[in-house]
Design an enzyme around this catalytic site. Structure first.
Site, short mmCIF file in Angstrom:
data_model
loop_
_atom_site.label_atom_id
_atom_site.label_comp_id
_atom_site.label_asym_id
_atom_site.label_seq_id
_atom_site.Cartn_x
_atom_site.Cartn_y
_atom_site.Cartn_z
N GLU A 114 0.83 -1.21 0.00
CA GLU A 114 0.00 0.00 0.00
C GLU A 114 0.86 1.25 0.00
OE1 GLU A 114 -2.04 -0.28 3.69
OE2 GLU A 114 -3.00 -2.15 3.13
N LYS A 145 2.12 4.56 1.67
CA LYS A 145 2.26 5.00 3.06
C LYS A 145 1.85 6.48 3.10
CE LYS A 145 5.37 4.72 7.02
NZ LYS A 145 5.08 6.00 7.61
N ASP A 152 1.17 10.11 4.27
CA ASP A 152 1.87 10.96 5.22
C ASP A 152 0.86 11.83 5.97
OD1 ASP A 152 3.92 12.05 6.62
OD2 ASP A 152 4.77 13.18 4.94
N TYR A 212 -7.14 1.34 6.61
CA TYR A 212 -6.43 0.15 6.11
C TYR A 212 -6.38 -1.01 7.10
CZ TYR A 212 -2.91 3.14 8.34
OH TYR A 212 -2.24 3.97 9.20
N LYS A 263 10.74 3.35 2.86
CA LYS A 263 10.67 4.81 2.88
C LYS A 263 11.30 5.41 1.63
CE LYS A 263 10.23 7.04 6.60
NZ LYS A 263 9.15 7.83 7.20
N CYS A 299 13.84 51.19 1.31
CA CYS A 299 13.19 50.45 0.23
C CYS A 299 14.17 50.32 -0.93
CB CYS A 299 11.93 51.18 -0.21
SG CYS A 299 11.18 50.45 -1.68
N CYS A 311 12.44 52.68 -3.96
CA CYS A 311 12.24 54.13 -3.89
C CYS A 311 13.06 54.76 -2.76
CB CYS A 311 10.77 54.46 -3.72
SG CYS A 311 10.14 54.05 -2.09
N CYS A 336 7.58 49.40 3.17
CA CYS A 336 7.88 50.68 2.55
C CYS A 336 6.59 51.48 2.63
CB CYS A 336 8.29 50.47 1.09
SG CYS A 336 8.13 51.94 0.07
N CYS A 357 5.45 54.34 -4.29
CA CYS A 357 6.65 53.58 -4.66
C CYS A 357 6.36 52.79 -5.94
CB CYS A 357 7.01 52.63 -3.51
SG CYS A 357 8.20 51.36 -3.95
#
Ligand code: IVH
Length: 681
Positions: A112, A114, A116, A225, A320, A414, A417, A432, A437
């Site tokens: 099957e 796995k 997560d 399962y 895994k 910034c 600008c 900013c 700007c």
């Protein structure tokens, strides 16, 4: 049919639609028709409270918020499983099995995905869900029944009569699919709540919430399962008819439990290894995260023979997968100025291929994040893709750090600008504060014209930049005043592209109110919030006049969003922009407000409607909304009480029934007319 009978019919139908939708992913009715069934059931149940049972589909969300979860002991411990990381270790596992079993034993493997997620156990007593628990330490976990009941694919009652058993326990994995994870994090970003790092964390966090109502909003799913039968005394009952794990998965599916359909049975370990490899290559095609495969001896009888160690059964092992991880070089940390002025550091990466796409950029969120991960330009870094497929820089390979590299320092001005950056309140972000700007303006126009906003075709980044640089617009309010002559002055803008752009602007005039509201780029107002606000206030005028109090009365709208909206509309500049957009003739109200304004004195008020067939100008949901706003009620089935049947194309049995009952039948146009007619006329 008596109310009790109708209630049973509705429950059976709703359970079956839940199964088709949430388990099979193959719905057979529209969301609207489904909602109508649920509404009818709710109405009947509130008229007959004595007929309410805990396994009714209307009872998924219930109980009061709990401060702690009761602890429950698992009758059989929830073990974990051993891990393998390569083919040789899988072959070792197979050899161990063969050595332990008698030489004449034949055995096969069930393999099957796995998943997560988070392991849970569900107990059904007399066919009804009685207890749902987390794995906890394996011996005892938390009773999270109220939270698990909200997961719509989990049956509250087992579908069929089962001569096989008294009580059963099923176990499986709760998970959050990628799209649900992304939506959840988007919503959290809008509300400035911390984001979940991956779908597993989001799942675990959701299951631990104290309020089932909130859990119900998270699109959690489950794959089951493991199946255990109990005899009357609660002891493990042998079930010789179902001695194969693989068959048990089939049995679970037949009882309408959600099971993963990718499980396979193999006779040899070679085939098992090939299958695991196949999924390692294909994992990114799944809409949810898996971190490996689980290999199980198929015969349940042999499980008893093989037994378990303290931690894990000897008959199962996990194969895994290697993390979807790559290393690359951090070539630069660039600062990006967003539409609200928030300055976000972005990692520029040497392009690298990872799980299906080439990655050259990843957000670093903020200065603190960079400090925490100890990142420096020039470093070799590890990047990973989470469930949201958005790449993240996870850590640095310090062994490869070059001499002379220096820590990142957040600039104080910034980058575009040069306005001094400010930290807002206790936020980590810096902003900013210069609304003019150029980077902010560009980001605002990009947001306004984006596909999910006003969707103006032809307004790409290069064109936007040119239009702004040449001063053709000061803000998004000027977009609708752009002329062909103006566009003609732009470099590289031919007549054809200018015409296309103008056509794109023209077609965008029809976008509905919620899109327009979202397009304004009010901080914390995402698509979903915009939709709710538009539906509630129904006009821009109404929204602009709303107080924070009015706004927080809407579900999901918290004080932060409310404050942001109110202060947006207090700003002179923003009011000017909205005025320009109104001048340009954009939709400042929900469509067909004439009908809506009919309200209580509309001829439709208090009348009962049923909608059937395919309408040409509206979806059925939209039509239902119009009827509701004119004060009418929409129900799902035709009865003597029905005042009007709104019939579209291909109307079927409902039309026949309405005709036989003498219910008045309306076309789409007749309905529109009725909705805007006053009662007195
Ligand atoms: S069987 C005693 N099957 O992986 C065997 N577990 O490391 C019980 N998991 O705690 C587990 N998908 O949370 C099994 N198809 C699957 C699984 C699965 C995910 C998780 C489960 C378990 C952990 C074991």
């Amino acid at each position: 049919m008596s109310p009790a009978e109708r209630i049973e019919v509705l429950r059976r139908e709703i359970r079956s639609h839940d199964h088709r939708y949430f388990v099979l992913d193959d719905p057979v009715i529209s969301d609207y028709d489904y909602d109508m069934l649920v509404n009818e059931l709710r109405d009947l149940e509130s008229a007959h409270p004595d007929l309410i049972t805990p396994d009714s589909p209307t009872r998924r969300v219930g109980g009061t918020p709990s401060s702690t979860f009761p602890v429950v002991r698992h009758p059989v411990p929830m073990l974990s499983i051993g891990n393998t990381y390569n083919d040789e270790e899988i072959r070792d596992f197979d050899r161990r099995i063969r050595d332990m079993l008698s030489p004449e034993s034949e055995y096969a493997y069930a393999v099957e995905l796995k998943i997560d997620g988070v392991a849970v156990s569900l107990r059904y007593e007399d066919g009804a869900l009685a207890l749902g628990a987390t794995r906890g330490d394996g011996e005892q976990g938390d009773d999270i029944t109220a939270n698990l009941r909200t997961i719509r694919s989990i049956p509250l009652r087992i579908a069929e009569e089962r001569p096989l058993l008294n009580n059963i326990e099923v176990r499986g994995e709760v998970y959050l699919p990628h799209d649900g994870f992304r939506a959840l994090n988007e919503l959290r970003a809008e509300r400035e709540e911390p984001l979940f790092a991956n779908p597993r964390n989001a799942t675990a966090g959701s299951l631990k919430l104290r309020e089932p109502r909130i859990v119900a909003e998270r699109p959690l799913r489950v794959f089951l399962y493991t199946l255990r039968f109990e005899d009357e005394a609660g002891a493990l009952a042998e079930q010789p008819e179902l001695d194969s794990h693989f068959q048990r998965l089939g049995w679970l599916a037949a009882q309408k439990f959600p099971t993963n359909r990718e499980a396979r049975r193999f006779a040899t370990i070679g085939e098992v290894i090939d299958f695991c490899q196949e999924w390692e290559d294909r994992r990114s095609s799944l809409p949810y995260d898996i971190d490996g495969m689980v290999i199980k001896v198929d015969s349940i009888g042999l499980h008893g023979e093989l037994g378990a160690t303290m931690k894990s059964p000897r008959w199962a092992i996990a194969s895994k997968f290697a993390a979807q991880r790559a290393t690359t070089r951090l070539t630069d940390i660039r600062l990006q100025v967003g539409r609200t002025g928030v300055v976000t550091p972005v990692a520029e990466l040497e392009p690298v291929f990872l799980a299906g796409s080439t990655i050259s950029r990843a957000t670093l969120h903020n200065e603190e994040e960079i400090r925490r991960k100890n990142l420096r330009v020039g470093d070799t870094v590890f990047i990973e893709k989470g469930g949201d497929v958005i790449p993240k820089v996870v850590s640095v390979d310090l062994g490869k750090r070059e001499d002379g590299s220096t820590p990142f320092v957040m600039p104080t001005a910034c980058p575009v600008c040069e306005t001094t950056l400010v930290r807002v309140g206790d936020e980590v972000a810096v902003r900013c504060g210069n609304a003019a700007c150029p980077a902010q303006m560009q980001a605002r126009v990009t947001h306004f014209t984006a596909r999910n906003a006003m969707d103006i075709e032809g307004f790409g980044p290069a064109v936007t930049e040119q239009i702004l640089e040449n001063g053709l617009i000061d803000d998004v309010g000027d977009i609708y005043g752009l002329t062909r002559e103006q566009l003609g002055t732009l470099e590289r803008m031919g007549e054809r592209s200018a015409d296309n752009l103008l056509r794109g602007i023209e077609t965008s005039r029809d976008r509905p109110l919620d899109r327009l509201l979202f397009s304004l780029g009010i901080p914390h107002v995402g698509e979903r919030v915009a939709r709710q606000i538009a539906n509630c206030f129904r006009s821009m005028k109404g929204i602009m006049a709303a107080s924070e109090e009015d706004l927080v009365a809407i579900p999901e709208i918290g004080p932060k969003i409310a404050e942001s909206i109110v202060s947006f509309f207090q700003n002179e500049r923003n009011l000017e922009i909205v005025a320009k957009l109104e001048e340009a003739g954009l939709n400042m109200a929900l469509a067909l407000t004439d009908a809506a304004e009919g309200g209580a004195d509309s001829r439709a008020a208090d009348k009962i409607f049923v909608i059937t067939g395919t309408l040409s100008n509206y979806t059925r949901e939209e039509m239902a909304g119009l009827i509701a706003s004119a004060g009418g009620r929409v129900t799902s089935s035709v009865s003597k009480k029905t005042d009007y049947l709104v019939a579209g194309e291909n109307a079927g049995s409902k039309l026949k029934k309405a005709q036989s009952l003498g219910v008045e039948i309306l076309s789409e146009e007749e309905t529109e007319a009725l909705l805007s007619e006053k009662r007195s006329s």
